[in-house]
Design a protein around this motif. Structure first.
Motif, PDB file in Angstrom:
ATOM      1  N   SER A 162       0.830  -1.189  -0.048  1.00 42.49           N
ATOM      2  CA  SER A 162      -0.192   0.014  -0.056  1.00 42.49           C
ATOM      3  C   SER A 162       0.814   1.381   0.024  1.00 42.49           C
ATOM      4  CB  SER A 162      -1.044  -0.028   1.131  1.00 42.49           C
ATOM      5  OG  SER A 162      -0.165   0.068   2.369  1.00 42.49           O
ATOM      6  N   GLU A 215     -13.368  -3.504  -0.465  1.00 40.48           N
ATOM      7  CA  GLU A 215     -14.010  -3.503   0.945  1.00 40.48           C
ATOM      8  C   GLU A 215     -14.781  -2.478   1.425  1.00 40.48           C
ATOM      9  OE1 GLU A 215     -11.513  -4.931   4.109  1.00 40.48           O
ATOM     10  OE2 GLU A 215     -10.274  -6.563   2.675  1.00 40.48           O
ATOM     11  N   THR A 272     -15.288   0.658   3.832  1.00 37.30           N
ATOM     12  CA  THR A 272     -14.413   1.334   4.676  1.00 37.30           C
ATOM     13  C   THR A 272     -15.119   1.441   6.095  1.00 37.30           C
ATOM     14  OG1 THR A 272     -13.447   2.449   2.722  1.00 37.30           O
ATOM     15  CG2 THR A 272     -12.970   3.321   4.782  1.00 37.30           C
ATOM     16  N   ASP A 273     -14.387   0.940   7.171  1.00 37.68           N
ATOM     17  CA  ASP A 273     -14.727   1.261   8.527  1.00 37.68           C
ATOM     18  C   ASP A 273     -14.536   2.569   9.158  1.00 37.68           C
ATOM     19  OD1 ASP A 273     -15.362  -1.508   8.525  1.00 37.68           O
ATOM     20  OD2 ASP A 273     -13.848  -2.051   9.407  1.00 37.68           O
ATOM     21  N   ASP A 274     -13.433   3.400   8.673  1.00 36.44           N
ATOM     22  CA  ASP A 274     -13.013   4.729   9.196  1.00 36.44           C
ATOM     23  C   ASP A 274     -13.279   5.683   7.711  1.00 36.44           C
ATOM     24  OD1 ASP A 274     -12.075   6.900   9.990  1.00 36.44           O
ATOM     25  OD2 ASP A 274     -10.104   6.084  10.603  1.00 36.44           O
ATOM     26  N   ILE A 281      -9.786   4.827   1.140  1.00 35.86           N
ATOM     27  CA  ILE A 281      -8.931   3.687   0.495  1.00 35.86           C
ATOM     28  C   ILE A 281      -9.301   3.481  -1.208  1.00 35.86           C
ATOM     29  CG2 ILE A 281      -8.428   1.087   0.458  1.00 35.86           C
ATOM     30  CD1 ILE A 281      -9.000   1.351   3.571  1.00 35.86           C
ATOM     31  N   TRP A 298      -8.858   0.928  -3.914  1.00 32.77           N
ATOM     32  CA  TRP A 298      -8.478  -0.483  -3.851  1.00 32.77           C
ATOM     33  C   TRP A 298      -7.972  -0.795  -5.492  1.00 32.77           C
ATOM     34  CZ3 TRP A 298      -8.310  -3.310   0.390  1.00 32.77           C
ATOM     35  CH2 TRP A 298      -9.230  -2.714   1.306  1.00 32.77           C
ATOM     36  N   ASN A 336      -6.248  -8.096   7.645  1.00 38.32           N
ATOM     37  CA  ASN A 336      -6.774  -6.910   7.914  1.00 38.32           C
ATOM     38  C   ASN A 336      -6.388  -5.616   7.429  1.00 38.32           C
ATOM     39  OD1 ASN A 336      -8.301  -4.897   9.480  1.00 38.32           O
ATOM     40  ND2 ASN A 336      -7.878  -5.875  11.441  1.00 38.32           N
ATOM     41  N   LYS A 337      -6.665  -5.655   6.352  1.00 32.20           N
ATOM     42  CA  LYS A 337      -6.228  -4.486   5.351  1.00 32.20           C
ATOM     43  C   LYS A 337      -6.590  -3.187   5.898  1.00 32.20           C
ATOM     44  CE  LYS A 337      -5.358  -6.658   0.823  1.00 32.20           C
ATOM     45  NZ  LYS A 337      -5.322  -8.182   1.091  1.00 32.20           N
ATOM     46  N   GLN A 338      -7.719  -3.013   6.384  1.00 29.43           N
ATOM     47  CA  GLN A 338      -8.207  -1.615   6.761  1.00 29.43           C
ATOM     48  C   GLN A 338      -7.315  -1.293   8.133  1.00 29.43           C
ATOM     49  OE1 GLN A 338     -12.142  -0.641   6.783  1.00 29.43           O
ATOM     50  NE2 GLN A 338     -12.913  -2.299   5.585  1.00 29.43           N
ATOM     51  N   LYS A 339      -6.683  -2.189   8.686  1.00 32.26           N
ATOM     52  CA  LYS A 339      -6.124  -1.930  10.044  1.00 32.26           C
ATOM     53  C   LYS A 339      -4.580  -1.361   9.359  1.00 32.26           C
ATOM     54  CE  LYS A 339      -3.526  -3.983  13.848  1.00 32.26           C
ATOM     55  NZ  LYS A 339      -3.151  -5.110  14.658  1.00 32.26           N
ATOM     56  N   ALA A 352      -4.263   0.021   6.506  1.00 31.50           N
ATOM     57  CA  ALA A 352      -4.314   1.070   5.729  1.00 31.50           C
ATOM     58  C   ALA A 352      -4.364   2.332   6.649  1.00 31.50           C
ATOM     59  CB  ALA A 352      -5.548   1.384   5.282  1.00 31.50           C
TER      60      ALA A 352
END
Length: 825
Positions: free
Chosen positions: A195, A229, A231-233, A238, A240, A367-370, A372
């Motif tokens: 990333s 995915e 995005t949680d945040d 992000i 992709w 855990n790609k969002q972590k 990021a």
């Protein structure tokens, strides 16, 4: 131009370069071929700059590369070049070399011809002068353009900038507001990209007045390889992408979209951009990260393995580590984690910093969002360090003062050349060449033998900027030396045969101007400007004593340092004649012992009066002996309530550059250590903590016996194991440690042998830091420690030397205090 004023603008330099026009790949080659008979080879100098209205590209096509030769060599030089069909023309000048010989200028149409001519004449033993100056640098400093400029020209709108031709340019003053972007990449141990994080503000420089008040305006982007995915945040954007090729192409698109003037990062050149270059080559991809979709270029260092230089036309890449070092920041470790913790009181978003590479790979897979969030936080840490230190303001001011590029590392010699050479040319001289042997070392600063002891009431008197003040007072100057030797009867004597002109010089005036600016900056509480001016002024002695400077002359540097010796010796004599004892002197500081019964107020009064008296003595001495104005200024700096000057280990002689003292700063008592274990990186945390607490106890007139015994017992019991780690840098590639293998290199070899056996990447082959402990079987890396710790080693090599440095002065002995404990253990 129907209305010239319409195009008059102010700007700030970003990048600069010069090239031969016929070699410019942007030229239409078929057009060149068809019109070859009408095309004269020539150079093109290109300046990229920031302006309030946007990026500009200034193009100059009337600059001729040149160098100088002695006029007596001109005819033979021309004959050689004519035989080789190297086009040139030569003009005799009124200028002289430092050998007092007339010179001629030799002009060339192209940089290539200039280079070939220099090589050929060198082979024919014809000396050429100023041949090593880059065309673009010479263009700027001869016009006194330092960072800021004003220009007028014919505009042509391009993709993301305006190009100007027929340009006229002159110095100016403007403070730029750069578009800054923080970049950070995450990858595997093998260099596979995962990333790329991008963080920045589209209209705000990373400076102290930037506040994250409008988060919606911030760039908070992570380009991530993987399936899309949710995005949680919501604060992280992000993007992709399916593979590394798309990752690089998306980076290119984002850079063009965000259009930064400055790209910042942590080890961003020799890690991030070097890896981007490497991976792009694997993909047969040319990364177009410069302005106008111009390609990024990479050049490997000729002297350092795994080091290099990146060029993005129209953009500047600034490494945070190099920038802080240039501004004289010092940290035991320049890792992003350590610097962020020291400055920002926060660090990376990971539970285990030491093993973060394994966590990065795990998070990329699971855990790609972590990942990021971690990636983006690294970008923000760098951004916040730039804000906290005001480092961008420092670099801008340094450029405006000296003409140095924003990303220039060090640059003292270049700064001196930029400031001095135009003045020298206008005075009718050209500069000498670098010394062929690298130059002889000049005497260092004055250091007197110390009187070891444990004292009450010690004053420190410091000369304010001693070396710059010597240059001002005694008119020390490269051209002044040549002029002074012509008329020695009216000159100021220096050392090693030097004589300096009283009236023909430049450096004393340059120092005077910088000095006045620094005084004003301090008055205005302008920290970055004050620091930039201090570094520039203090660098001039080092420049004159450096074999890497064209003005190197041992008579110059020696006339500064040896004069400093005389000043320090005379100052000490006057202080002792006033009835006080001088116990130590170092470069520009004099340590004075007072009566132990004096109060702090009385000691401070004596310090101020001594400084005033010595300053008066110097004014009178220099007027009567040399008929000179005095710019020496002694200041009362510190009063130590208690002060330790230790002995050299194993000797009764006093040490040098090593001491400790207890003083009051803003009404609060503080310990000061110089050159002792507590300020050295190659001692353990236990040693540092022990020294600090031991000295404070003794300085407070308390008995240290209980503290020493308790520390020894706790160490033997294993209670201090977390403080027994050594951390040391490998300054050479690991393979170079063959015959003499010190403990840290042995530990690194063990660690990489284990890494290889476990199928992990080798960590210590190309320099870097290693953390290790001493065990009963020898040194071992902390990550692969197998044996019991050797506590006796830590007592003998860490605690005992520190205790022996101070205990004899109060009648105690470390061995006697601890023998019984060690016997029992």
């Amino acid at each position: 131009m129907s209305d010239p004023e319409f195009h008059r603008q102010h700007g700030f330099l970003l990048t600069r370069h010069a090239q031969d026009l016929r070699k410019n790949k942007a030229i239409n080659l078929s057009a060149v071929k068809s019109a070859a008979a009408n095309i004269e080879p020539k150079t093109q100098t290109i300046l990229w700059g920031w302006t309030p209205k946007g990026t500009v590209k200034l193009v100059f096509e009337d600059q001729n590369p040149l160098f100088f030769v002695h006029s007596e060599d001109q005819e033979r030089a021309s004959q050689i070049l004519n035989r080789l069909h190297i086009a040139h023309h030569a003009n005799p000048l009124k200028h002289q070399s430092f050998e007092n010989k007339p010179v001629s200028a030799m002009y060339f149409s192209t940089i290539d011809d200039h280079f070939k001519a220099r090589q050929q004449l060198s082979g024919a033993d014809i000396e050429t002068f100023e041949h090593d100056l880059k065309l673009q640098d010479k263009f700027l400093f001869e016009r006194n353009i330092h960072g800021s400029f004003e220009f007028i020209g014919t505009p042509k709108t391009q993709l993301d900038y305006t190009e100007y031709t027929n340009v006229r340019i002159k110095p100016s003053k403007i403070k730029p507001v750069f578009n800054v972007l923080s970049l950070d990449i995450e990858c595997s141990m093998e260099g596979e990209l995962y990333s790329i994080g991008l963080y920045g503000h589209p209209a705000q420089a990373a400076s102290a007045n930037d506040k994250e008040t409008s988060s919606h305006k911030l760039t908070r982007t992570v380009i991530m390889i993987g399936q899309p995915e949710t995005t949680d945040d919501p604060k992280i954007n992000i993007i992709w992408v399916k593979d590394e090729y798309q990752l690089l192409m998306t980076l290119e698109n984002q850079i063009q979209l965000l259009n930064p003037d400055i790209i910042i990062g942590w080890n961003v050149i020799n890690f991030d951009f070097q890896l981007l270059h490497k991976q792009a080559k694997k993909q047969n991809l040319t990364l177009r990260l410069g302005r106008g979709l111009s390609p990024m270029s990479w050049r490997d260092s000729r002297t350092e393995a795994n080091q290099g230089f990146v060029t993005l036309p129209g953009r500047v890449v600034i490494d945070g580590i190099d920038a802080l070092r240039t501004a004289t920041y010092y940290f035991e470790s320049f890792s992003l984690e350590n610097v962020a913790q020291k400055l920002l009181k926060r660090g990376k978003k990971t539970e285990d910093v030491d093993n973060r590479v394994e966590h990065i790979t795990h998070d990329f897979l699971h855990n790609k969002q972590k990942l990021a969030a971690y990636n983006l936080e690294d970008c923000k840490l760098v951004w916040d360090i730039f804000i906290h230190t005001e480092i961008m303001d420092f670099l801008i001011l340094r450029s405006q003062l000296t003409g140095l590029e924003l990303d220039k590392i060090g640059g003292s010699v270049a700064a001196f050349t930029n400031l001095y050479l135009p003045k020298l040319h206008r005075a009718g001289y050209i500069s000498p060449n670098l010394p062929p042997d690298g130059g002889l070392a000049s005497p260092g600063g004055y250091v007197m033998n110390s009187l070891p002891g444990f004292y009450k009431n010690v004053l420190v008197l410091d000369f304010k900027s001693l070396y710059p003040s010597i240059i001002r007072t005694f008119k020390i100057d490269p051209m002044g030396l040549i002029e002074g030797l012509k008329d020695p009867d009216n000159a100021i004597p220096g050392f090693k045969g030097a004589m300096f002109s009283r009236h023909h010089h430049f450096l004393p005036n340059i120092i005077e101007e910088l000095w006045a600016q620094r005084d004003q900056a301090k008055k205005d509480k302008d920290g970055p400007r004050s620091q930039a001016l201090k570094i520039i002024m203090n660098s001039f002695y080092g420049v004159l004593g450096s074999g890497g400077c064209r003005f190197y002359d041992t008579r110059l540097a020696s006339s500064i340092t040896m004069r400093g010796h005389k000043i320090m010796q005379k100052t000490a004599l006057w202080i002792e004649q006033a009835g006080y004892q001088v116990i130590y002197g170092d470069t520009d500081s004099t340590f004075v012992l007072l009566d132990s019964e004096l109060s702090e107020c009385q000691a401070n009064g004596i310090g101020k009066q001594l400084a005033q008296d010595i300053n008066d003595y110097w004014v009178k001495e220099l007027r009567e002996k040399y008929n000179l104005d005095c710019y020496l200024e002694l200041e009362f700096e510190t009063h130590y309530h208690r002060f330790l000057m230790p002995t050299i280990r194993g000797s009764e002689a006093g040490s040098k550059k090593r001491y400790a003292g207890l003083t009051s700063i803003d009404g609060k008592q503080e310990m000061v250590f110089k050159g002792l274990e507590t300020v050295r990186t190659d001692w353990t945390d236990l040693a540092r903590s022990f020294q600090h607490h031991l000295y404070r106890i003794i300085f407070d007139d308390q008995d240290p016996t209980h503290f020493i015994k308790r520390t020894v017992q706790a160490t033997l019991n294993g209670e201090n194991d977390h403080q027994l780690i050594y951390r040391k840098r490998l300054r050479r590639p690991l393979r170079d440690y063959v015959k003499n293998v010190p403990p840290h290199a042995r530990s690194a070899k063990i660690a990489d042998q284990k890494n290889a056996a476990l199928g992990k990447s080798l960590q210590y082959q190309n320099k870097g830091w290693i953390s290790y402990v001493i065990t009963l079987t020898g040194p071992e890396p902390i990550e692969y420690r197998e044996s019991e710790l050797d506590y006796q080693h830590y007592l003998e090599k860490q605690l005992k030397p520190i205790a022996d440095g101070i205990l004899p002065f109060i009648g105690l002995d470390f061995d006697r205090l601890t023998d019984q404990q060690m016997d029992l253990f």
